[in-house]
Design a protein around this motif. Structure first.
Motif, PDB file in Angstrom:
ATOM      1  N   ASP D  33      33.378 -19.093   7.794  1.00 48.74           N
ATOM      2  CA  ASP D  33      33.973 -18.803   9.099  1.00 48.74           C
ATOM      3  C   ASP D  33      35.252 -19.613   9.270  1.00 48.74           C
ATOM      4  N   GLU D  35      38.211 -20.600  11.924  1.00 45.02           N
ATOM      5  CA  GLU D  35      38.663 -20.549  13.318  1.00 45.02           C
ATOM      6  C   GLU D  35      40.090 -21.036  13.357  1.00 45.02           C
ATOM      7  N   GLN D  81      34.906  -8.558  20.970  1.00 45.92           N
ATOM      8  CA  GLN D  81      33.815  -8.980  21.841  1.00 45.92           C
ATOM      9  C   GLN D  81      34.436  -9.218  23.211  1.00 45.92           C
ATOM     10  N   THR D  83      34.939 -10.810  26.768  1.00 43.84           N
ATOM     11  CA  THR D  83      34.595 -12.030  27.502  1.00 43.84           C
ATOM     12  C   THR D  83      35.175 -11.923  28.901  1.00 43.84           C
ATOM     13  N   LEU D  92      38.072 -10.463  22.811  1.00 51.90           N
ATOM     14  CA  LEU D  92      38.363 -11.401  21.699  1.00 51.90           C
ATOM     15  C   LEU D  92      38.284 -10.648  20.378  1.00 51.90           C
ATOM     16  N   HIS D  94      37.868 -10.327  16.331  1.00 57.67           N
ATOM     17  CA  HIS D  94      37.285 -10.972  15.152  1.00 57.67           C
ATOM     18  C   HIS D  94      37.617 -10.138  13.924  1.00 57.67           C
ATOM     19  N   THR D 105      34.674 -14.548   8.048  1.00 60.31           N
ATOM     20  CA  THR D 105      35.053 -14.176   9.407  1.00 60.31           C
ATOM     21  C   THR D 105      36.233 -15.029   9.839  1.00 60.31           C
ATOM     22  N   HIS D 107      38.832 -15.810  13.257  1.00 60.12           N
ATOM     23  CA  HIS D 107      39.149 -15.574  14.670  1.00 60.12           C
ATOM     24  C   HIS D 107      40.076 -16.667  15.161  1.00 60.12           C
ATOM     25  N   GLU D 109      40.651 -17.713  18.310  1.00 61.96           N
ATOM     26  CA  GLU D 109      40.126 -18.555  19.372  1.00 61.96           C
ATOM     27  C   GLU D 109      38.674 -18.923  19.090  1.00 61.96           C
ATOM     28  N   SER D 111      34.839 -18.963  19.187  1.00 62.25           N
ATOM     29  CA  SER D 111      33.967 -17.846  19.517  1.00 62.25           C
ATOM     30  C   SER D 111      32.566 -18.372  19.791  1.00 62.25           C
ATOM     31  N   ILE D 114      29.564 -16.885  17.782  1.00 67.70           N
ATOM     32  CA  ILE D 114      29.555 -17.284  16.365  1.00 67.70           C
ATOM     33  C   ILE D 114      28.981 -18.693  16.246  1.00 67.70           C
ATOM     34  N   LEU D 143      27.970 -10.470  17.364  1.00 67.64           N
ATOM     35  CA  LEU D 143      29.249 -10.155  18.004  1.00 67.64           C
ATOM     36  C   LEU D 143      29.109  -8.987  18.974  1.00 67.64           C
TER      37      LEU D 143
END
Lengths: 319, 319, 319, 319, 319
Positions: D33, D35, D81, D83, D92, D94, D105, D107, D109, D111, D114, D143
């Motif tokens: 992942d 970020e 997703q 928010t 958001l 992904h 994955t 993203h 911002e 998450s 996650i 997600l």
């Protein structure tokens, strides 16, 4: 009224001895146009050409949808061309029989685009490329493209109407929107069916006439889709125009009410003051007897009331 | 105005001896851009490139729909790019001929994104990867992405308009909503056709240029779908904006009427009282002669009436 | 009530000894029409014809959708015909069993088009072409075409309603639009299902009766599509009519408010002036004592006020 | 910020020596992942994982649509997703790379869903069933399901808004409806694309990871369809809410006008009467001099007028 | 609460020794109904029947969409039945597991139609035709048909509401339209999914139970389509009802304003006249001193003013 063209461009108006004509022209292929068919013509179609009785019925009853029916040795098509008569749209119906070496077109009313095409062919016979398939394409292309000027005029009318609404919003405009929407809905229905017809025609191909005309019919299809989309947009715009009408009327109502409120706000207080100074209280009349001062004080209160109101209205943006 | 690029990035502006150029560049593949084509250019397209007369017609008449027509040794595409001129959206039409080793683009008006791409290729020729297929992709990608800034501006305009409505609801805003909706409907139509075109292109593949560009065109397709969906949302929002307009006007009317009702409610009773104390009944005038008391009682009834009204208005939330 | 026709056109009303009849007519093929079926008829259908219990249930419960269910040795179809009763549209349900050599029609209420077709067959038995397939086509064609006059009447009603609205906009018109829309929505649902049914029928063909009737059913399909499209347009027009209604009412409100504003604008200032000249200021009364001049000056101010207002109203287009 | 999980649930936060990690984890499969990716991360994706430059572009530019692009040895997916931030819905983005033995994955911002899933895997590593395919499913399911609470909150907001409208109908509510509709339209667009994506995924299967996950993705698909349908209903309800708003404002206007009419109806006649008794006709003043009677008769006419009006209002249901 | 039926119609309420039951009934096929499942029941489903954990999750979480998931040796279906509680529509969720020789139904709340079917089977066991496939059909048919009475009631409610609107147009009616539309939108969503489900079921067939039930499910499908179409029409009608509401309110407003205009038109001129005759001009008072004539002339002007107004109003159709 019958008009016969061979693919070589020869026009033969005297088509009474029709059998001889056919024999002669069968070698080249021909186009027979029948305007305002009489019983004699119907006989010709049914017994000489051997067209299916159902198609003869369709021509007689008119009011069909655009369609393409395949029969074993010919195709039968119904096409519409929009015309503009007295601020209304009138769809003209054309019936086409497309055989291996010939094309027969039938229409109850005179068809200016057909007439014009005939003149063009007479002037320059090479247009037909001496092929029945190309002749057919020319007729169909002419009929389809003849709707474009009507759509342009319709577009202008809707634009003018919209300006008219924001300007006046008369009940008459409302009526015209409604009736235009009626016409446009009708037109959209016809063009929609016509579009499906040509889509089928491109996918299946026109099997009877051996020339491959797909390129050309794809072009016609593009024109029809554009016509359909134009009419669809116009329908959308007319719905919006109705909303604009309602909003304009509401806006106008607001303005009228504001005027009323301004007048009431100015004169109701003034009337109260004149009433006040007109009351019969001895105490009051005693005061009001003071020669000048009292009167001018009274008038001053009125002026002050008006000035105060005007100040308030300005702040609210009413005047 | 013709501009010729080879896939190696060489630009040759002097393309008068076009045959020599072709021979040279055929080995590498080339991109020929024609701006404001003249008869000479049309001749080139029709007799040197041997493009189908129908496509030449399409370029001349303009006002086509986005489309992709496949011919035996080249494809003909019509693409649109939205531009923003004087608060209106104007779609610019581009015509593309895509052959096995070449690309020909034709446009009547100067096309800033095409110009910019040419500059970029001049600066860094490696962009083309020396392949005609990639060059084609670059041109198409540039044309499609050039509509994004216009959509962003349109989005801002609609947002600003909405704030304007709840603020003022002037008839002018109504007019602008209507005209924006007109533009957006038009744009939606074009992007819709463009989306279908690319879907076809992804499914069938671009068969003439041997490179597999599916990955890249999928990306272009995604962009076009996003453009279409944005325009679709904008159309929805403009319809809502019209509803907001009507509601705002109604709300305003309500406020005006409330003001009128408040003023009438205060002054009509007052006027009645002054009228009452001004009547000529001897009995009444007799009472009113009482020096002070009567007058102040009279004034008190008026004050009481006003206070009572104000209390009522407050309870209803009118002031 | 049972009525039996053979394809040779012989009608046998006395169909009590049903078995004998069948044997005789099986050679030719027959059409059995059952009106207001009783238990005896249901028995006949279930135990002599051996139709599936589910179809018998469908006839008993009525209120089905148009549909075409295929069973191993017969097809079961439900068709609707629109009729016009007391300003409302009532769909009549017909149930058809189509076997290889026979057709059975069942309907709870008397069906004028069926009756009329029977008369026509009695008069000219050659209509059936001695084929069960053609007999079936005749019945279906009759049922479908019987909805056309109702649609024409509906069209007239909607047109008349629209004129009525712009003329009066009574709450009663609103009610009628609403109820017509209810009917039209219902009709659209039925015709939509009927259209799908015939599309299936054209694509699959009617396999049980060996004659190829595709040409004829294509014709019926075209009629049904036209009916569906007509109803769809009518639904659209009724929605527009509701918008026209609202706009007309708003317009009328505007006119009423304008009248109110005109009256208030003329008389509130006048009342102020009379109040002014009626005040008890000694100074004022002194002036007003001047015999003629003062009075006529006073009246002149009033006339001036009215003239000025009328000028203003004219400029605004209020009167 | 990189976080690495093997399918055995081991988390390795220190993923600087990424190559060693990979070798180790390739046997088990892993989930990486990333970020807020920095240039270092982009390098890793492009040069270690060899992901296509177009996908790296997509991550950098953000603002993509939900999509699933298949590459020869991995799939690239974009998922959204919803928010809820400050009364607005923020989607958001992904980005997922799904390879045969791994999942990456990315993203921009933080998450929360996650993060939460990572905690759950840390606590109970058996969740992953030691299979990369299942790990992928867990991430996607998380997600997708993370949007449900936002939809619930949105539903509550719309309900509250509707109560608010019928209660107050403030211009502020109108603004909120408009902005909610904006958000919901956007959300519907994203969920619609996401739904199509999963439909494709169920039909084609996820070919790269050998486990058959169809059952599980069918479940995810059902959730997405429910989300899409919920958003679609909300959009419908917001349109209705706007209509309710307009109707409520109109209703309120009616009430205000009724109040105005009541007041005018009571006091205008009263004012007339006081005016009448205040006229200077000698005949009249003579009558009015009668000490008591005349005055009380006068007052009685006023009272009668008010009582009569009140009776009328009651009959009309105005008060 | 578990209830077990064999296809022979035997009911066994005491299903604690479930394994014995199964063995016995496996020969005949059985239907197990579980109401308000507890953990014990969930265990049974998961470990004895070996149903997939995802389906158990679906039952626990409820709030699914209608769906049909195929597993290797059973199908899992979610069906909804509309019920009517306190003027709102509440959809009840039923979960069905359909295996080769058995059917398991699970529902959280008591289901009257299921109960009633059980009673019917107890009374006449021959209903099941001793086949599990037919038993399954009976349960599904019962669940689907149970929504019809609710739709009828809904139809009546909408009709009553429409009458209520044209009668009163209270804000309360508006609220009820809005909430009914909410319910109907929800119902349409569920019936739409249910329709798709049965279409799939008819096309694919129910493969697990060997009986050919297509005829029967086609019948159920027809019912569901009718339900869907009814709900769709109701949604349309509720939208129209909202328009009718707005138009009715506008109409009413118009009437109120007309009343106001009538009153103002009558009394403002009258007040002016009384004011006029009350002015202090000596010239005027001199005239007014003429004993009788002057007064009656004055009164006559007032009467004339009123008569003239009434004439005007009549001509406009205001009174």
């Amino acid at each position: 009224m019958r008009t016969l063209f061979t693919t070589l461009g020869k026009q033969e108006n005297d088509v009474s001895d029709i059998h001889t004509c056919f024999e002669l022209s069968h070698r080249d292929g021909f186009w027979l146009d029948i305007e305002q068919p009489n019983d004699d013509d119907y006989n010709l179609l049914e017994h000489v050409f051997k067209f299916h009785p159902l198609t003869i019925e369709d021509i007689k009853h008119q009011n069909q949808r655009p369609k393409l029916d395949e029969y074993t040795d010919y195709n039968f098509a119904v096409l519409f061309q929009a015309t503009w008569e007295n601020e209304t749209i009138v769809p003209l119906e054309h019936h086409l029989f497309v055989g291996p070496t010939y094309l027969v077109t039938v229409h109850l009313e005179p068809s200016p685009p057909i007439k014009e095409l005939q003149d063009r062919i007479t002037r320059s016979p090479e247009l037909t490329k001496s092929k029945p398939a190309f002749l057919t394409y020319l007729v169909i292309d002419t009929l389809v493209d003849a709707s474009f000027p009507v759509l342009d005029q319709l577009d202008d009318t809707v634009d003018a109407l919209e300006d008219d609404i924001t300007d006046k919003a008369s009940p008459d405009s409302l009526n015209r929107i409604y009736h235009l929407k009626h016409s446009v809905t009708e037109l959209r229905r016809l063009f929609g069916a016509q579009r499906d017809l040509f889509q089928k025609l491109i996918t299946h191909g026109v099997t009877l006439q051996q020339e491959d005309m797909t390129l050309y019919y794809r072009d016609v299809y593009d024109h029809i889709v554009r016509q359909y989309e134009t009419v669809d947009s116009l329908r959308d715009l007319l719905t919006s125009a109705m909303d604009v009408y309602l909003s304009t009327v509401s806006n106008r109502l607001n303005r009228t009410t504001t005027t009323l409120a301004v007048i009431a706000s100015i004169f109701l207080p003034l009337s109260f003051l004149t009433g006040f100074y007109g009351m019969n209280f001895t105490y009051l009349t005693a005061i009001l007897e003071t020669p000048y001062a009292a009167f001018w004080v009274g008038v001053a209160t009125m002026v002050a009331s008006v000035v105060f109101q005007i100040y308030l209205f300005r702040r609210r943006g009413w005047i």
